[in-house]
Design an enzyme around this catalytic site. Structure first.
Site, PDB file in Angstrom:
ATOM      1  N   TYR A 163       0.835  -1.205   0.000  1.00  0.00           N
ATOM      2  CA  TYR A 163       0.000   0.000   0.000  1.00  0.00           C
ATOM      3  C   TYR A 163       0.872   1.259   0.000  1.00  0.00           C
ATOM      4  O   TYR A 163       0.650   2.200  -0.779  1.00  0.00           O
ATOM      5  CB  TYR A 163      -0.916  -0.012   1.222  1.00  0.00           C
ATOM      6  CG  TYR A 163      -1.875   1.154   1.300  1.00  0.00           C
ATOM      7  CD1 TYR A 163      -3.050   1.161   0.556  1.00  0.00           C
ATOM      8  CD2 TYR A 163      -1.611   2.237   2.134  1.00  0.00           C
ATOM      9  CE1 TYR A 163      -3.934   2.225   0.630  1.00  0.00           C
ATOM     10  CE2 TYR A 163      -2.489   3.306   2.223  1.00  0.00           C
ATOM     11  CZ  TYR A 163      -3.650   3.287   1.466  1.00  0.00           C
ATOM     12  OH  TYR A 163      -4.530   4.347   1.537  1.00  0.00           O
ATOM     13  N   LYS A 167       1.234   4.341  -2.846  1.00  0.00           N
ATOM     14  CA  LYS A 167       1.027   5.753  -2.539  1.00  0.00           C
ATOM     15  C   LYS A 167       2.293   6.564  -2.787  1.00  0.00           C
ATOM     16  O   LYS A 167       2.234   7.730  -3.191  1.00  0.00           O
ATOM     17  CB  LYS A 167       0.560   5.909  -1.090  1.00  0.00           C
ATOM     18  CG  LYS A 167      -0.808   5.287  -0.815  1.00  0.00           C
ATOM     19  CD  LYS A 167      -1.899   5.883  -1.700  1.00  0.00           C
ATOM     20  CE  LYS A 167      -3.274   5.368  -1.336  1.00  0.00           C
ATOM     21  NZ  LYS A 167      -4.361   6.004  -2.120  1.00  0.00           N
TER      22      LYS A 167
END
Length: 264
Positions: A163, A167
């Protein structure tokens, strides 16, 4: 119910597309943009009922909105999404790349499909929709793109390697696309939320109601989705006319410290 302003808002006459707009932060952003006067295309992949509820709320308050299904991880669907937004709402001035997923887990036990799926949706969706919309925005020599990233893209956390990497890619992409699009009058910025109680981070906050996480936030509180939405609306508006390539944290000070309180 979110009431729209009686006087024309700062986004009056503009059309916004919000990916992943049926729930969580995306829903709050769609409502905030509508409250500022924008017509809003609420994109969803599987939450048709939730997207319809967002549209109904905007329309009940006097705004214009439409729900549009698309998997933004697929380039062809992202292209069609932008085309339908322009056709159904009469233009496109604001793109909010918000769609995202999480598959948390320790790196040691993470399979290839876990990082690839997260990267395809989170960064791939941002890339695909930006690519799909940029020709139109460049042609009118005006527009604002706001990418919803995360403080995870600038820091680290156990179980968040895939994740956080997705990002981090969005943050780098924000800076680079801002440079390329600046001469066409198109601004690109990112919002980096901290911990907000949404489905996406539900696993992190499940233990003791997230008390262990909250102790490590200087303001000792989680972000409300409406707070993230207001910063997004600001970046989409002319109030941020001289801002591009910026990464704005909305995290209660979390990114300013290495960590406080007891380990998780």
């Amino acid at each position: 119910m979110t009431a729209l302003p009686q006087a024309p808002g700062r986004l009056s006459g503009r059309v916004a597309l919000v990916t992943g707009g049926s729930r969580g932060i995306g829903r709050a952003i769609a409502l905030a943009l509508a409250a500022d006067g924008a017509a809003v295309a609420v994109n969803y992949r599987s939450g048709s009922a939730e997207a319809a509820e967002v549209v109904a709320e905007i329309e009940a308050a006097g705004g214009r909105a439409v729900a549009l299904a698309a998997d933004v991880a697929e380039p062809a669907e992202a292209d069609a999404l932008v085309e339908r937004t322009i056709a159904e709402l009469g233009g496109l001035h604001i793109l909010v790349n918000n769609a995202g997923i999480a598959r948390d887990g320790l790196l040691y036990s993470m399979g290839p499909e876990d990082w690839l799926a997260v990267m395809r949706v989170n960064f791939g969706g941002t890339f695909n929709c930006t690519k799909a919309a940029m020709g139109h925005l460049m042609g009118q020599r005006a527009g604002a793109i706001v990418n919803i990233s995360s403080v995870m893209g600038e820091r680290g956390w156990t179980g968040e390697s895939n994740y956080a990497a997705s990002k981090g890619a969005i943050n780098a992409f924000t800076r680079c696309s801002a440079i390329e699009l600046a001469r066409f009058g198109v601004r690109v910025n990112a919002v980096l939320p901290g911990f907000a109680p949404t489905e996406l981070v539900g696993g992190l906050l499940a233990r003791e109601g997230g008390k262990g996480v909250k102790r490590q936030i200087p303001m000792r509180a989680f972000a409300r989705v409406e707070e993230v939405a207001r910063v997004t609306a600001f970046l989409a508006s002319d109030d941020a006319a001289y801002m591009t390539g910026s990464l704005m944290t909305v995290d209660g000070g979390a990114a300013a410290v290495l960590g406080v309180g007891a380990p998780l």
